[in-house]
Write a protein that holds these residues in place. Structure first.
Motif, mmCIF file in Angstrom:
data_model
loop_
_atom_site.group_PDB
_atom_site.id
_atom_site.type_symbol
_atom_site.label_atom_id
_atom_site.label_comp_id
_atom_site.label_asym_id
_atom_site.label_seq_id
_atom_site.Cartn_x
_atom_site.Cartn_y
_atom_site.Cartn_z
ATOM 1 N N VAL A 65 31.671 36.713 35.047
ATOM 2 C CA VAL A 65 31.364 36.041 33.779
ATOM 3 C C VAL A 65 32.636 35.919 32.942
ATOM 4 O O VAL A 65 33.405 36.874 32.830
ATOM 5 N N SER A 121 33.994 39.160 29.280
ATOM 6 C CA SER A 121 34.064 39.057 30.733
ATOM 7 C C SER A 121 33.762 40.388 31.401
ATOM 8 O O SER A 121 33.987 41.461 30.827
ATOM 9 N N THR A 131 27.206 33.517 35.346
ATOM 10 C CA THR A 131 25.942 33.380 34.626
ATOM 11 C C THR A 131 25.784 34.598 33.728
ATOM 12 O O THR A 131 25.784 35.731 34.219
ATOM 13 N N VAL A 182 30.238 29.199 28.504
ATOM 14 C CA VAL A 182 30.329 29.990 29.734
ATOM 15 C C VAL A 182 31.245 29.240 30.698
ATOM 16 O O VAL A 182 30.860 28.221 31.268
ATOM 17 N N LYS A 183 32.455 29.747 30.864
ATOM 18 C CA LYS A 183 33.424 29.098 31.757
ATOM 19 C C LYS A 183 33.213 29.487 33.217
ATOM 20 O O LYS A 183 33.495 28.711 34.129
ATOM 21 N N LYS A 184 32.736 30.727 33.415
ATOM 22 C CA LYS A 184 32.479 31.208 34.771
ATOM 23 C C LYS A 184 31.234 32.077 34.768
ATOM 24 O O LYS A 184 30.929 32.743 33.772
ATOM 25 N N PRO A 237 31.481 25.043 39.736
ATOM 26 C CA PRO A 237 31.048 26.331 39.176
ATOM 27 C C PRO A 237 31.634 27.507 39.959
ATOM 28 O O PRO A 237 31.700 27.479 41.188
ATOM 29 N N ASP A 238 32.073 28.518 39.245
ATOM 30 C CA ASP A 238 32.641 29.728 39.831
ATOM 31 C C ASP A 238 31.768 30.902 39.403
ATOM 32 O O ASP A 238 31.706 31.245 38.227
ATOM 33 N N GLU A 239 31.089 31.502 40.344
ATOM 34 C CA GLU A 239 30.152 32.595 40.048
ATOM 35 C C GLU A 239 30.764 33.973 40.305
ATOM 36 O O GLU A 239 30.053 34.968 40.356
ATOM 37 N N THR A 293 26.868 28.757 34.200
ATOM 38 C CA THR A 293 28.204 28.205 33.963
ATOM 39 C C THR A 293 28.119 26.862 33.250
ATOM 40 O O THR A 293 27.247 26.054 33.550
#
Length: 311
Positions: A146, A227, A171, A167-169, A141-143, A204
């Motif tokens: 978004v 995004s 929250t 959701v790729k990145k 997961p990459d936070e 994510t």
């Protein structure tokens, strides 16, 4: 709460309906299966092989591939080529009882799929195994921000514009203000649904339905990205190509093709070429991040996948 995406390929005709509940269906069809808090979505390239783009979309939406093989036939070659050129390493072959397993292993021995499992066509076991896959199969997961690629969108009476995506990145949260890349438009998240339940936020890897304020569905296209990060937008892209080894075609300046990036497919023209490096002029801007894969396509040719490049 686990969320995993599975791509269905090969002889997938009845697979989706035996693995999940049918959801949105266009040139790709989604099937959903939920077990407690864990969920799996299956994506089928419904309009493939008539069109090449659903195959590319399904690969870009998934974490794990299921390739159904009832018999080894020439039509399978393009699917295996696409999976290999896009570096897909996680998956299984689901084989019919008359498939020569040794022949199949020989075909994939020098591809990214060489370590795929071989499975029998037992839909109940496949479904349970898929929901048991670890979330890590989708990546780390990459936070940092978004990022939500849009795969479907429509207008709902009394709700307004609704998009479907994953959701790729980051929250996503209610009241988030997100840019609709590659445009300059902004949209506010009015509500969030995950598997038909309302939430204040979605982490994510979740598949979400978002009601948006500030943008109309007529302004949207598949592949646009919601995004709050700083993504790249350009109508000129330089690629260092890995060519399709089965294509004898030599590209020339001035020729027109299509480029697929994520869930975007955009017509383009070759403006420069030097050995394996080509520069493309796109008819409209694309949005992307460094490291994403771009697939160069000739949708009307016998061999439709020309090559792949990392952006």
């Amino acid at each position: 709460m686990k969320n995993i995406g599975i791509g269905l390929f090969g002889d997938f005709k009845d697979a989706g309906k035996n693995l999940g509940k049918k959801g949105t269906s266009t040139d790709i069809t989604l099937f959903n299966y939920k077990q407690g808090d864990d969920a799996v979505f299956f994506v089928e390239p419904t309009k493939y092989p008539e069109k090449i783009t659903p195959l590319i979309y399904a690969i870009n939406m998934m974490d794990y591939a299921l390739v159904f093989v009832d018999e080894i036939k020439p039509e399978l070659a393009e699917t295996l080529l696409a999976l290999d050129m896009m570096g897909v390493e996680k998956g299984s072959f689901v084989v019919g009882e008359y498939v020569d397993i040794e022949q199949l292993k020989a075909i994939i021995s020098n591809t990214s799929m060489k370590n795929f499992e071989i499975r029998e066509k037992d839909y109940i076991k496949i479904r349970e195994d898929m929901v048991a896959l670890p979330q890590e199969i989708a990546g780390k997961p990459d936070e940092s921000f978004v990022k939500i690629p849009i795969d479907h969108f429509f207008t709902v009476r009394s709700v307004g514009t609704v998009i479907l995506g994953r959701v790729k990145k980051g929250t996503v949260k209610i009241h988030d203000n997100l840019r609709v890349y590659p445009t300059e438009n902004k949209a506010m998240v009015k509500s969030i649904q995950v598997h038909d339940k309302n939430y204040d936020e979605a982490p994510t890897f979740s598949r979400v339905g978002l009601a948006l304020k500030g943008v109309k569905s007529e302004e949207l296209e598949r592949g646009m990205i919601l995004s709050n990060g700083d993504l790249k937008v350009s109508d000129e892209i330089t690629l260092n190509m890995k060519w399709n080894p089965y294509s004898k075609k030599e590209l020339s300046v001035g020729e027109g093709y299509q480029i697929a990036i994520g869930l975007q497919t955009i017509s383009c023209k070759v403006v420069e070429k030097e050995e394996d490096t080509i520069k493309l002029k796109l008819i409209k801007p694309a949005v992307y991040e460094s490291g994403e894969k771009a697939v160069l396509l000739d949708g009307s040719a016998k061999i439709r996948i020309i090559g792949v490049s990392e952006l």
